[in-house]
Write an enzyme that holds these catalytic residues in place. Structure first.
Site, PDB file in Angstrom:
ATOM      1  N   LEU A  50      -5.972  -2.401  -7.226  1.00 26.38           N
ATOM      2  CA  LEU A  50      -7.404  -1.903  -6.970  1.00 26.38           C
ATOM      3  C   LEU A  50      -7.871  -3.118  -5.622  1.00 26.38           C
ATOM      4  CD1 LEU A  50      -9.870  -0.945  -8.303  1.00 26.38           C
ATOM      5  CD2 LEU A  50     -10.789  -3.144  -8.758  1.00 26.38           C
ATOM      6  N   GLY A  51      -7.739  -2.899  -4.391  1.00 27.90           N
ATOM      7  CA  GLY A  51      -8.186  -3.920  -2.899  1.00 27.90           C
ATOM      8  C   GLY A  51      -8.621  -2.457  -2.627  1.00 27.90           C
ATOM      9  N   ARG A  52      -8.687  -2.803  -0.709  1.00 27.42           N
ATOM     10  CA  ARG A  52     -10.358  -1.799  -0.314  1.00 27.42           C
ATOM     11  C   ARG A  52     -10.069   0.133  -0.497  1.00 27.42           C
ATOM     12  NH1 ARG A  52      -8.086  -5.119   4.386  1.00 27.42           N
ATOM     13  NH2 ARG A  52      -6.169  -4.123   3.704  1.00 27.42           N
ATOM     14  N   ILE A  53      -8.732   0.358  -1.076  1.00 26.24           N
ATOM     15  CA  ILE A  53      -8.414   1.760  -1.101  1.00 26.24           C
ATOM     16  C   ILE A  53      -8.691   1.919  -2.380  1.00 26.24           C
ATOM     17  CG2 ILE A  53      -7.022   4.024  -0.721  1.00 26.24           C
ATOM     18  CD1 ILE A  53      -5.950   2.976   1.762  1.00 26.24           C
ATOM     19  N   ARG A  72      -2.174  -8.222  -9.727  1.00 26.93           N
ATOM     20  CA  ARG A  72      -1.437  -9.243  -9.873  1.00 26.93           C
ATOM     21  C   ARG A  72      -2.519 -10.503 -10.370  1.00 26.93           C
ATOM     22  NH1 ARG A  72       1.527 -10.114  -4.272  1.00 26.93           N
ATOM     23  NH2 ARG A  72      -0.544  -9.551  -4.093  1.00 26.93           N
ATOM     24  N   ARG A 125       3.119   3.714  -0.851  1.00 29.42           N
ATOM     25  CA  ARG A 125       4.059   3.490   0.026  1.00 29.42           C
ATOM     26  C   ARG A 125       5.333   4.589  -0.686  1.00 29.42           C
ATOM     27  NH1 ARG A 125       1.988   3.575   4.092  1.00 29.42           N
ATOM     28  NH2 ARG A 125       1.644   2.002   6.004  1.00 29.42           N
ATOM     29  N   ASP A 158       2.260  11.669  -1.911  1.00 29.98           N
ATOM     30  CA  ASP A 158       2.121  12.299   0.210  1.00 29.98           C
ATOM     31  C   ASP A 158       2.262  11.163   1.052  1.00 29.98           C
ATOM     32  OD1 ASP A 158       0.206  12.360   2.218  1.00 29.98           O
ATOM     33  OD2 ASP A 158      -0.925  10.562   2.408  1.00 29.98           O
ATOM     34  N   GLU A 195      10.999   8.649   4.373  1.00 31.09           N
ATOM     35  CA  GLU A 195      10.207   9.234   5.325  1.00 31.09           C
ATOM     36  C   GLU A 195      10.736   9.894   6.722  1.00 31.09           C
ATOM     37  OE1 GLU A 195       5.907   8.470   5.283  1.00 31.09           O
ATOM     38  OE2 GLU A 195       5.780   8.642   3.305  1.00 31.09           O
ATOM     39  N   HIS A 215       2.601  12.879   4.425  1.00 31.38           N
ATOM     40  CA  HIS A 215       1.635  11.755   4.486  1.00 31.38           C
ATOM     41  C   HIS A 215       0.246  11.542   5.405  1.00 31.38           C
ATOM     42  CE1 HIS A 215       2.485   7.010   5.717  1.00 31.38           C
ATOM     43  NE2 HIS A 215       1.797   7.278   5.655  1.00 31.38           N
TER      44      HIS A 215
HETATM   45  P1  NAP Z   1      -5.780  -4.414   0.144  1.00 31.40           P
HETATM   46  O1  NAP Z   1      -6.569  -3.712  -0.048  1.00 31.40           O
HETATM   47  O2  NAP Z   1      -4.802  -4.988   0.558  1.00 31.40           O
HETATM   48  O3  NAP Z   1      -5.415  -3.965  -1.309  1.00 31.40           O
HETATM   49  C1  NAP Z   1      -3.953  -3.738  -1.799  1.00 31.40           C
HETATM   50  C2  NAP Z   1      -3.671  -4.231  -3.326  1.00 31.40           C
HETATM   51  O4  NAP Z   1      -2.808  -4.077  -3.644  1.00 31.40           O
HETATM   52  C3  NAP Z   1      -4.389  -5.311  -4.152  1.00 31.40           C
HETATM   53  O5  NAP Z   1      -5.817  -5.020  -4.401  1.00 31.40           O
HETATM   54  C4  NAP Z   1      -3.255  -6.092  -4.324  1.00 31.40           C
HETATM   55  O6  NAP Z   1      -3.791  -6.754  -5.578  1.00 31.40           O
HETATM   56  C5  NAP Z   1      -1.925  -5.115  -4.913  1.00 31.40           C
HETATM   57  N1  NAP Z   1      -1.219  -5.031  -4.907  1.00 31.40           N
HETATM   58  C6  NAP Z   1       0.189  -6.191  -3.934  1.00 31.40           C
HETATM   59  N2  NAP Z   1       0.657  -6.490  -4.363  1.00 31.40           N
HETATM   60  C7  NAP Z   1       0.669  -6.224  -5.724  1.00 31.40           C
HETATM   61  C8  NAP Z   1       2.018  -6.611  -6.339  1.00 31.40           C
HETATM   62  N3  NAP Z   1       3.216  -6.656  -6.343  1.00 31.40           N
HETATM   63  N4  NAP Z   1       1.405  -5.818  -7.797  1.00 31.40           N
HETATM   64  C9  NAP Z   1       0.112  -5.636  -8.414  1.00 31.40           C
HETATM   65  N5  NAP Z   1      -0.330  -5.038  -7.095  1.00 31.40           N
HETATM   66  C10 NAP Z   1      -0.567  -5.389  -6.074  1.00 31.40           C
HETATM   67  O7  NAP Z   1      -4.731  -2.915   1.231  1.00 31.40           O
HETATM   68  P2  NAP Z   1      -5.511  -1.217   0.985  1.00 31.40           P
HETATM   69  O8  NAP Z   1      -6.408  -1.059   2.309  1.00 31.40           O
HETATM   70  O9  NAP Z   1      -5.859  -0.583  -0.471  1.00 31.40           O
HETATM   71  O10 NAP Z   1      -4.468  -0.326   1.850  1.00 31.40           O
HETATM   72  C11 NAP Z   1      -3.073  -0.605   0.251  1.00 31.40           C
HETATM   73  C12 NAP Z   1      -1.845   0.754   1.260  1.00 31.40           C
HETATM   74  O11 NAP Z   1      -2.319   1.557   1.341  1.00 31.40           O
HETATM   75  C13 NAP Z   1      -1.821   0.292   2.213  1.00 31.40           C
HETATM   76  O12 NAP Z   1      -0.780  -1.326   2.535  1.00 31.40           O
HETATM   77  C14 NAP Z   1      -0.751   1.076   2.925  1.00 31.40           C
HETATM   78  O13 NAP Z   1       0.393   0.995   2.315  1.00 31.40           O
HETATM   79  C15 NAP Z   1      -0.919   2.514   1.917  1.00 31.40           C
HETATM   80  N6  NAP Z   1      -2.063   2.960   3.134  1.00 31.40           N
HETATM   81  C16 NAP Z   1      -1.140   4.519   2.770  1.00 31.40           C
HETATM   82  C17 NAP Z   1      -1.858   5.559   3.824  1.00 31.40           C
HETATM   83  C18 NAP Z   1      -1.489   6.609   3.541  1.00 31.40           C
HETATM   84  O14 NAP Z   1      -1.851   7.287   4.673  1.00 31.40           O
HETATM   85  N7  NAP Z   1      -1.490   7.457   2.597  1.00 31.40           N
HETATM   86  C19 NAP Z   1      -3.102   5.671   4.635  1.00 31.40           C
HETATM   87  C20 NAP Z   1      -3.184   3.529   4.329  1.00 31.40           C
HETATM   88  C21 NAP Z   1      -2.697   3.148   3.575  1.00 31.40           C
HETATM   89  P3  NAP Z   1      -2.690  -8.512  -5.687  1.00 31.40           P
HETATM   90  O15 NAP Z   1      -2.639  -9.145  -4.414  1.00 31.40           O
HETATM   91  O16 NAP Z   1      -3.970  -8.671  -6.183  1.00 31.40           O
HETATM   92  O17 NAP Z   1      -1.925  -7.792  -6.706  1.00 31.40           O
HETATM   93  C1  8YV Z   2      -1.386   5.628   8.862  1.00 34.01           C
HETATM   94  C2  8YV Z   2      -0.584   4.721   7.239  1.00 34.01           C
HETATM   95  O1  8YV Z   2      -1.916   6.543  10.119  1.00 34.01           O
HETATM   96  O2  8YV Z   2      -2.326   3.194   7.590  1.00 34.01           O
HETATM   97  C3  8YV Z   2      -1.753   3.445   6.925  1.00 34.01           C
HETATM   98  O3  8YV Z   2      -1.002   2.502   6.862  1.00 34.01           O
HETATM   99  O4  8YV Z   2       0.158   5.198   5.854  1.00 34.01           O
HETATM  100  C4  8YV Z   2      -2.078   5.753   7.869  1.00 34.01           C
HETATM  101  O5  8YV Z   2      -3.039   6.195   7.673  1.00 34.01           O
HETATM  102  C5  8YV Z   2       0.332   6.452   9.059  1.00 34.01           C
HETATM  103  O6  8YV Z   2       1.077   5.266   9.084  1.00 34.01           O
HETATM  104  C6  8YV Z   2       0.371   6.331  11.125  1.00 34.01           C
HETATM  105  O7  8YV Z   2       1.266   5.194  11.590  1.00 34.01           O
END
Ligand code: NAP
Ligand code: 8YV
Length: 317
Positions: A154-157, A177, A234, A258, A263, A281
């Site tokens: 439950l982070g930003r996204i 956690r 991921r 996604d 990948e 992705h």
């Molecule tokens: P964030 O704000 O840092 O949130 C990450 C969340 O993961 C936190 O709530 C954290 O909570 C939790 N977490 C970390 N380690 C954990 C564990 N071992 N067990 C359970 N929960 C855990 O990050 P965000 O901005 O929301 O982004 C999250 C991720 O989305 C990015 O790191 C990226 O890999 C992925 N993403 C993917 C795409 C895509 O294109 N598909 C795009 C953008 C982002 P705790 O630390 O309290 O556990």
């Molecule tokens: C990226 C992502 O756009 O932000 C991330 O972590 O996975 C995607 O938003 C992509 O990985 C481009 O590098």
């Protein structure tokens, strides 16, 4: 004199143009032999522009001995060696928050698509099956509104997904956690417990070693034959081999994915399954969000060189 910057991979043309105007930009992608180029000319660069997909290793940092700053396109830092950057005094910038909306939107797309069989129904129509006399009716889907949603991370996204799901009157719980303060949703300390409870398990933790295979066979079994999984985090967060087995054996209801472990390779066993939605992705891939990410990459770099601070510095360990 302009700062000399090295760019990994290719970025939005508008960002590359801005970078080339402000800095002395060099594209590593134009080099026939990147390792030889880095060995001969790596010392020239003070900045490195990368992306979440490419990252930056300690070896790369060693090849750029005068590097002062890395600006990464994306929020994921799993391929960027933050400890190595810290050790070398290299500042790191990334692009959090500006992509929350679009990644959360895509999580909803995947949930709705896999449960309501939208992609499968589209294939049904295109094949001409709707007009075939005597063919069985298209199978029923499952209701998303009002269903139970478990969010892993439950982070930003994750929070943005929860806000959208609240609009669908879903019952929401989450696992991370630590409990998050000030949110109306219940924290579930056991991921297996969350999987057992929910109809939809949406994975949106950080990637990297700390979350590798967090969702394993036991979690998938807890989700069970009526449960769907969605991954916009991921590929590494889910044990992909276990996921493929669970889907093939119909031990879970379906998946919306996604991201993948290796990948752009997607396990071929998934191609024949109608209860799986596969995307390349694209969660942040809208014109608006990619432009906002590009602007942040530029602003981080310009802020570092002009004012000594970035808009979005990455948290160093
Ligand atoms: P964030 O704000 O840092 O949130 C990450 C969340 O993961 C936190 O709530 C954290 O909570 C939790 N977490 C970390 N380690 C954990 C564990 N071992 N067990 C359970 N929960 C855990 O990050 P965000 O901005 O929301 O982004 C999250 C991720 O989305 C990015 O790191 C990226 O890999 C992925 N993403 C993917 C795409 C895509 O294109 N598909 C795009 C953008 C982002 P705790 O630390 O309290 O556990
Ligand atoms: C990226 C992502 O756009 O932000 C991330 O972590 O996975 C995607 O938003 C992509 O990985 C481009 O590098």
């Amino acid at each position: 004199m302009k700062h000399r910057i090295l760019q990994a991979g290719r970025l939005l043309p508008s960002l590359e143009r801005r970078l080339a105007e402000e800095f002395d930009l060099h594209l590593l992608a134009n080099e026939a032999d990147p390792p030889a180029f880095l060995a001969a000319r790596g010392h020239e660069f003070v900045g490195f522009v990368s992306s979440a997909g490419i990252g930056a290793s300690a070896a790369l940092m060693d090849a750029l001995p005068n590097l002062r700053v890395i600006s990464s396109f994306g929020v994921g830092l799993d391929k960027l060696d933050l400890a190595a950057a810290k050790q070398r005094g290299i500042a790191v910038g990334y692009t959090p928050d500006v992509l929350n909306d679009c990644v959360a939107d895509l999580a909803m797309v995947l949930m709705l698509d896999v449960a309501r069989r939208a992609s499968e129904a589209d294939r049904f129509v295109r094949r001409g099956d709707w007009t075939k006399p005597g063919l069985a009716a298209f199978p029923l889907g499952r209701k998303v509104s009002g269903a139970k949603l478990g969010i892993v991370g439950l982070g930003r996204i994750g929070r943005t997904i929860a806000q959208r799901a609240a609009g669908f009157e879903m019952e929401i719980r989450y696992h991370s956690r630590r409990p998050v303060e000030g949110v109306p949703w219940a924290h579930e300390p056991s991921l297996t417990g969350l999987a057992q409870w929910c109809d939809f398990l949406v994975v949106i933790t950080a990637g990297g070693a700390g979350t590798r295979h967090l969702v394993d066979a036991a979690v998938l079994d807890a989700l069970g034959p009526r449960g769907f999984i969605v991954n916009v985090a991921r590929g590494s967060v889910i044990d992909e081999a276990a996921l493929v087995r669970a889907l093939v054996e119909r031990r879970i209801a379906g998946a919306g994915l996604d991201v993948f472990e290796d990948e752009p390779r997607v396990p071929p066993e998934l191609f024949g399954l109608d209860n799986v939605v596969l995307l390349p992705h694209i969660a942040s891939a809208t014109e608006e969000t990619r432009q906002a990410m590009a602007d942040r990459v530029f602003d981080n770099l310009q802020g570092f060189f002009r004012e000594g601070r970035m808009v979005s510095p990455a948290p160093l360990p």
